[in-house]
Every structure is written in C-alpha cells, then in structure tokens.
Design a protein around this motif. Structure first.
Motif, PDB file in Angstrom:
ATOM      1  N   SER A 166      42.944  39.110  37.506  1.00  0.00           N
ATOM      2  CA  SER A 166      43.818  38.779  36.251  1.00  0.00           C
ATOM      3  C   SER A 166      43.931  37.118  36.169  1.00  0.00           C
ATOM      4  O   SER A 166      44.446  36.479  36.975  1.00  0.00           O
ATOM      5  N   ASP A 167      43.722  36.629  34.960  1.00  0.00           N
ATOM      6  CA  ASP A 167      44.103  35.271  34.748  1.00  0.00           C
ATOM      7  C   ASP A 167      45.310  35.095  33.763  1.00  0.00           C
ATOM      8  O   ASP A 167      45.502  33.980  33.254  1.00  0.00           O
ATOM      9  N   ALA A 168      46.101  36.068  33.857  1.00  0.00           N
ATOM     10  CA  ALA A 168      47.586  35.869  33.142  1.00  0.00           C
ATOM     11  C   ALA A 168      48.354  34.806  33.848  1.00  0.00           C
ATOM     12  O   ALA A 168      48.679  35.220  34.923  1.00  0.00           O
ATOM     13  N   GLY A 169      48.831  34.051  33.010  1.00  0.00           N
ATOM     14  CA  GLY A 169      49.592  32.727  33.664  1.00  0.00           C
ATOM     15  C   GLY A 169      48.908  31.799  34.418  1.00  0.00           C
ATOM     16  O   GLY A 169      49.758  30.910  34.813  1.00  0.00           O
ATOM     17  N   ASP A 188      46.693  28.700  34.886  1.00  0.00           N
ATOM     18  CA  ASP A 188      46.391  27.258  34.252  1.00  0.00           C
ATOM     19  C   ASP A 188      44.861  27.251  33.703  1.00  0.00           C
ATOM     20  O   ASP A 188      43.955  28.047  34.135  1.00  0.00           O
ATOM     21  N   ALA A 210      41.970  29.412  35.375  1.00  0.00           N
ATOM     22  CA  ALA A 210      41.505  30.501  34.494  1.00  0.00           C
ATOM     23  C   ALA A 210      39.875  30.550  34.248  1.00  0.00           C
ATOM     24  O   ALA A 210      39.257  31.303  34.243  1.00  0.00           O
TER      25      ALA A 210
END
Length: 479
Positions: A219-222, A224, A228
């Motif tokens: 997951s690339d939530a949060g 940079d 990301a």
C-alpha cells in the motif's frame, strides 16, 4: 565488510551537521570577539576621558590604574598604561613608561560613527581615536581622547583583555559540544532510520515473497511521492511476475494432465500387444518401449505435482506416521539395489511425526534413490535420523565422485542431472526438486550441506506436527 546504506546516511548527516555546527561556533566566537572588542574600545575611551580630566597626583594615578584595570577586566595594572597630556605639550598624570612605539601622532579614528564620547553638558563631543600597536611582541590597544583640557591616552594589553572570555568559553564549550554531538548523532541515526522506513518495507516484502504470495501488493497510503512511485513500480512488477508465473504453472500442469490420458492408453495397448506376441525379439523391443512410456508417465506425474506445489495447491492429508518404520522399509529396498557399496543406517525407534503418507514416502524414496544413484563404486551411504526439539532431522550422505561447486549450486534445479551419476542415466532430474517442494509443503526444509567434493550430504528437517494445537500421540495411537 560492506557498510549499510543507513550507516552511510548517518555518517553523511553527522558530517554535514558537524560542519554546520563548526561554522556556527566559529561565527559565534568571531561575533563574541567583536562584541568584546567593541566593549573594550568603549571602556578605553571612557577611561581616556577620565585621564584627560584627572588631577595630577601620584597616589591618584595608582588608584586610578587599579580601578581602570578592574573595569577593563585586566589581571593586574601591569597590563595597563595611561598618560595625560596638556595642550601646551606638558604631561600630567602618568602610569607606566609610555614607549616610543606607542606614538599617537598617526592614530586616526577606526570607527567613525562610534568612536566619540559625549562631554558632560553642552558642546561638541570629545574625539576618541583607537589603534592597535605592537610593543615587545605584545598587541596593545591604544585609545586617545582629545578634549579642550588636553589629551588622555590609555593602552591595554590585548593578550589579557579576552582572557576572561576565553576561560569561560573553554570551561563551557567541551560539555556543551559533547552533548550537542551526542544529540546530533542520535538525531542523525533516527533520521536515517526514518528515511529508510519505506525501503525497509519494500525489502521485507521482497524477503517474504514466495510463489504462493505473488498476489500481495504494497500500500502506498501515506508514502512520499518518490517512494509512492517506487511502490507502484514494485507492484506493477509483481503483477507481471504473477501473470507470467501462473501462465507457466498452468502450462506445465495442463501439459502434464493432458499427457496422462494418452500415456495411459498407450501403455495399456503396449501391454496388450506384448501379451499377444510370441516373438522374443519383438517382445524385447516392446518391453523397452513400455519401459520408456513408464518413465514418461512418471515424469508427467512429477511435473503435475510440481505445478501444484508452485501454485500452492499441493494437496496434503496429514496423519500420524512412524518415520522409523517408513525409513526401515525404504532402506531394506535400497539394500537390494546397492552392489559393492556399504549402506549404514542409524534410525532410532518410534520416531513419530504428522505428515502426508504418500508424499512423505515419495520424498524419502527420492532422497535414498539419489544417494544410491550418486554413490561411487566401493563407496558408502549413510542415513541418520533423530528428533531435535519440535522437528525431525534426517541426514542422507553418500560418497561420490568429486562434484565441483558449480554443479552443487544446481542440485535442486529441475531437469538437472550431474555428469558423474556413477553410470546411472535413468533419472529425470526432477527427484530433488520435487523432494524440496514436498518438504516445503510440510513447512520443513531440505538443503545441501557444505562437505568435501567427494561427499554429498542432504539435511531434511520436518516439524513434528502441522498444527500447533495437535498433541503428540501415544504409541497406541501411531498408525
């Protein structure tokens, strides 16, 4: 020893901060010196004004020198000289012998807007001129104040004017600098770890990646923007890898599955023709063909099992088994296959574990057959089993012709067969790879140990149970 990127980042951060700290300290020390110089100049001008208005008495000169040394923060009056001179050229109050090197005729104001002292009452300000001169290898700061009453000249030894400041800095700087470096090092180390956190996530994901987990995505939530993009690239790579792997796995599985039926039919027809033929020559030819069909059928079965293992769909039916009895039966069969080799076995009684009966027998049979096939003439074969804590360890060792490191690295490759298989060419090159997959399916391991070139040792480790809540059985429960 290869340094970690975190350590390199830590060293770089610490170096940059240390250089910035050194620059700030140097600039601060220069500012303090300038400020101290400004204060000294102001005091010197004030004292020069006092000298220009003082009355001429020897005892007052001594008192004035002592008071002046205290105000200028000089250790003693010996670092001080002053002279009072009237407009007619005569000298008044004097302390110390004013040397010729400290002539004041060439002194000009160094700080135009600041080096003046306002007289009491109305009138023009008194002019104070400042200059640094050398005398007896010592720097003297000379102040000359010109007033209507005359001139006041004061000279102070610069070597001692900053002694108090330097002493204070020397006392306070080491502990402050040590604490600052310590806090900077801790902050740099934590900052390096924080900067590498997304990379560590990616590394742990790669480390835990198996053919059964290709569907996982990060997951690339949060994250940079830079990380990301890295995570998105990694997920795209996983997606392409998953598609390619499943295509290859389905192909081998489908091919093996489709070959089973025609091979079974072909084998049945050959057996029927062989039973109806009385010609010995033709029977021999048909028997050889039938043998090759049997080998091809065995390869398709192994390929089907491997494809299921790759897809994480290898069916397991665990049950409690007596490993000692299984090994004894397989070793008894192996003794009939060895010619002039020596087979030694050390199998304790009542070794019990939970495993799939069919797959475990195939695993052990593959390893024993491998030891027999690769054992050189007149060599030895050793099989040793024991229980260590919560797992079963079985060692398969055999003496062989020298096997170089390049071939050892390929032992578990599919369809790979070593060049020195002791004259046996009937292997398919799938036995060890299938054994490895069966061991992994049982949450165990199979690895090649470091041994001399003329010896091969395989270590099989299997857990006693497949689930932590299953108890060890009593002897009467063993199947």
């Amino acid at each position: 020893m290869r340094l970690t990127f975190r350590f390199k980042l830590f060293v770089a951060s610490l170096s940059v901060v240390s250089m910035l700290m050194a620059a700030v300290l140097w600039a601060g020390w220069a500012a303090l010196l300038r400020q101290e110089q400004d204060r000294l100049d102001a005091r010197l001008c004030q004292e020069a004004r006092r000298v220009s208005h003082a009355e001429r008495r020897d005892e007052s000169a001594q008192r004035l020198a002592a008071d002046m040394a205290a105000k200028l923060h000089l250790p003693s009056a010996d670092q001080l000289m002053f002279l009072q001179r009237f407009p007619d050229g005569k000298t008044g109050m004097q302390f110390g012998q004013w040397p010729a090197e400290l002539q004041v005729t060439e002194i000009v104001p160094e700080h135009a807007g600041r080096d003046t002292v306002q007289r009491d009452g109305a009138g023009q300000p008194d002019s104070c001129r400042l200059k640094t001169r050398q005398w007896q290898q010592v720097s003297w700061r000379v102040a000359v104040l010109t007033a209507s009453e005359g001139e006041g000249l004061v000279a102070a030894d610069l070597a001692d004017t900053g002694a108090e400041l330097r002493e204070a800095v020397q006392q306070q700087l080491p502990p402050v600098l040590a604490l600052a470096l310590l806090l900077t090092g801790v902050a740099a180390w934590l900052l390096a770890g924080l900067a590498l956190r997304p990379v560590n996530r990616l590394r742990e994901s790669m480390r835990s990646l198996t053919p059964r987990d290709l569907g996982q995505r990060l997951s690339d939530a949060g994250a940079d923007a830079e990380f990301a993009e890295l995570i998105a690239t990694y997920n795209n790579m996983l997606e392409r890898l998953e598609i390619s792997f499943h295509q290859a796995s389905r192909f081998s599985g489908d091919a093996a599955h489709e070959l089973r039926t025609p091979l079974t039919i072909l084998r049945g027809q050959l057996e029927q023709i062989l039973s109806q033929t009385s010609d010995t020559t033709r029977q021999s030819e048909l028997a050889e063909i039938l043998d090759q069909v049997g080998k091809l059928n065995g390869i398709t079965r192994r390929l089907l099992l491997l494809s299921r293992a790759d897809a994480g769909q290898l069916p397991l039916h665990p049950e409690w088994l007596n490993l000692s009895d299984l090994l004894d039966d397989l070793i008894s069969d192996a003794r009939m296959l060895v010619a002039n080799q020596q087979l030694e076995a050390s199998i304790p009684r009542q070794l019990q574990l939970q495993a799939d009966n069919v797959l475990l027998q195939q695993l052990l049979n593959n390893l024993i057959s491998n030891a027999v096939r690769y054992c050189c003439p007149g060599g030895w074969i050793r099989i040793h089993a024991q229980q260590r804590d919560t797992e079963m360890v079985v060692m398969f060792s055999n003496q062989c012709l020298p096997v170089p490191a390049a071939e050892r690295a390929r032992f578990f490759e599919r369809f790979y067969r070593a060049a020195n298989a002791a004259g046996h060419a009937d292997g398919s090159g799938l036995g060890l790879s299938l054994a490895l997959e069966i061991a992994r399916a049982h949450h165990g391991s199979l690895r090649l140990l470091d041994t001399p070139d003329n010896e091969v040792s395989l270590e099989l480790r299997l857990p006693l149970t497949q689930a932590p809540d299953i108890r060890l059985p009593d002897d009467k429960d063993v199947i």
